[in-house]
Design a protein around this motif. Structure first.
Motif, PDB file in Angstrom:
ATOM      1  N   ASN A  19     -14.073  -1.140  -6.479  1.00 25.09           N
ATOM      2  CA  ASN A  19     -12.783  -0.852  -6.137  1.00 25.09           C
ATOM      3  C   ASN A  19     -12.246   0.394  -7.021  1.00 25.09           C
ATOM      4  N   PHE A  20     -12.358   0.583  -7.977  1.00 26.24           N
ATOM      5  CA  PHE A  20     -11.983   1.772  -8.754  1.00 26.24           C
ATOM      6  C   PHE A  20     -12.629   2.954  -8.275  1.00 26.24           C
ATOM      7  N   ASP A  21     -14.011   2.966  -8.126  1.00 23.98           N
ATOM      8  CA  ASP A  21     -15.035   3.768  -7.756  1.00 23.98           C
ATOM      9  C   ASP A  21     -14.576   4.331  -6.178  1.00 23.98           C
ATOM     10  N   GLN A  22     -14.233   3.300  -5.279  1.00 27.41           N
ATOM     11  CA  GLN A  22     -13.688   3.570  -4.202  1.00 27.41           C
ATOM     12  C   GLN A  22     -12.527   4.279  -4.144  1.00 27.41           C
ATOM     13  N   GLU A  23     -11.660   3.958  -4.823  1.00 31.28           N
ATOM     14  CA  GLU A  23     -10.140   4.688  -4.848  1.00 31.28           C
ATOM     15  C   GLU A  23     -10.699   6.127  -5.296  1.00 31.28           C
ATOM     16  N   VAL A  24     -11.605   6.337  -6.188  1.00 29.68           N
ATOM     17  CA  VAL A  24     -11.869   7.798  -6.617  1.00 29.68           C
ATOM     18  C   VAL A  24     -12.652   8.540  -5.778  1.00 29.68           C
ATOM     19  N   LEU A  25     -13.759   8.018  -5.393  1.00 31.03           N
ATOM     20  CA  LEU A  25     -14.667   8.729  -4.346  1.00 31.03           C
ATOM     21  C   LEU A  25     -14.586   8.537  -3.011  1.00 31.03           C
ATOM     22  N   GLY A  26     -13.569   7.601  -2.584  1.00 34.12           N
ATOM     23  CA  GLY A  26     -13.419   7.252  -0.994  1.00 34.12           C
ATOM     24  C   GLY A  26     -14.787   6.432  -0.761  1.00 34.12           C
ATOM     25  N   GLY A  27     -14.714   6.395   0.519  1.00 34.72           N
ATOM     26  CA  GLY A  27     -15.941   6.011   1.266  1.00 34.72           C
ATOM     27  C   GLY A  27     -15.813   4.399   1.690  1.00 34.72           C
ATOM     28  N   ASP A  28     -16.975   3.759   2.212  1.00 34.07           N
ATOM     29  CA  ASP A  28     -17.020   2.379   2.806  1.00 34.07           C
ATOM     30  C   ASP A  28     -17.684   1.462   1.685  1.00 34.07           C
ATOM     31  N   LEU A  29     -16.792   0.589   1.356  1.00 31.70           N
ATOM     32  CA  LEU A  29     -17.445  -0.341   0.114  1.00 31.70           C
ATOM     33  C   LEU A  29     -17.496  -1.882   1.010  1.00 31.70           C
ATOM     34  N   GLN A  30     -18.823  -2.333   0.629  1.00 31.83           N
ATOM     35  CA  GLN A  30     -19.272  -3.851   1.208  1.00 31.83           C
ATOM     36  C   GLN A  30     -19.487  -4.429  -0.128  1.00 31.83           C
ATOM     37  N   LEU A  31     -18.826  -5.656  -0.088  1.00 37.14           N
ATOM     38  CA  LEU A  31     -19.185  -6.635  -1.262  1.00 37.14           C
ATOM     39  C   LEU A  31     -19.630  -8.042  -0.820  1.00 37.14           C
TER      40      LEU A  31
END
Length: 102
Positions: A19-31
């Motif tokens: 979630n932190f990486d998505q905040e920094v890098l943006g993009g689509d996160l699937q868990l």
């Protein structure tokens, strides 16, 4: 050009890290959790697989390490087909091919 695709293994905080990486890098996160696959043990809320694909095309993958498994580690694959030499796992010293045999 080869692109490194890291796969990170966490003790139990892959969700927070991704979630932190998505905040920094943006993009689509699937868990996907172990519970999503029917696991009802104490590991059911741990991340079985997470994938973040950034707008620039970088892919970061991760999972949690279940308590019965070995310590967390890092693995990586290369995206180009010109990489026939094996990569070594720093945690075990074993190697595996960088290009899947199929």
């Amino acid at each position: 050009m080869a692109i490194l695709n890291p796969y990170l293994s966490f003790k139990d905080n892959a969700r927070d890290a991704m979630n932190f990486d998505q905040e920094v890098l943006g993009g689509d996160l699937q868990l996907m959790t172990f519970g999503d696959m029917g696991d009802e043990s104490e590991s059911k809320n741990l991340v079985m697989h997470a994938q973040l694909t950034t707008p620039s095309g970088f892919t970061l993958t991760a999972s949690d390490t279940r308590p019965a498994w070995a310590t967390p580690r890092l693995a990586a694959s290369r995206s180009d087909s010109r990489a026939p030499r094996p990569m070594n796992c720093a945690a075990t010293g074993r190697s595996w091919p960088t290009v899947a045999p199929w």
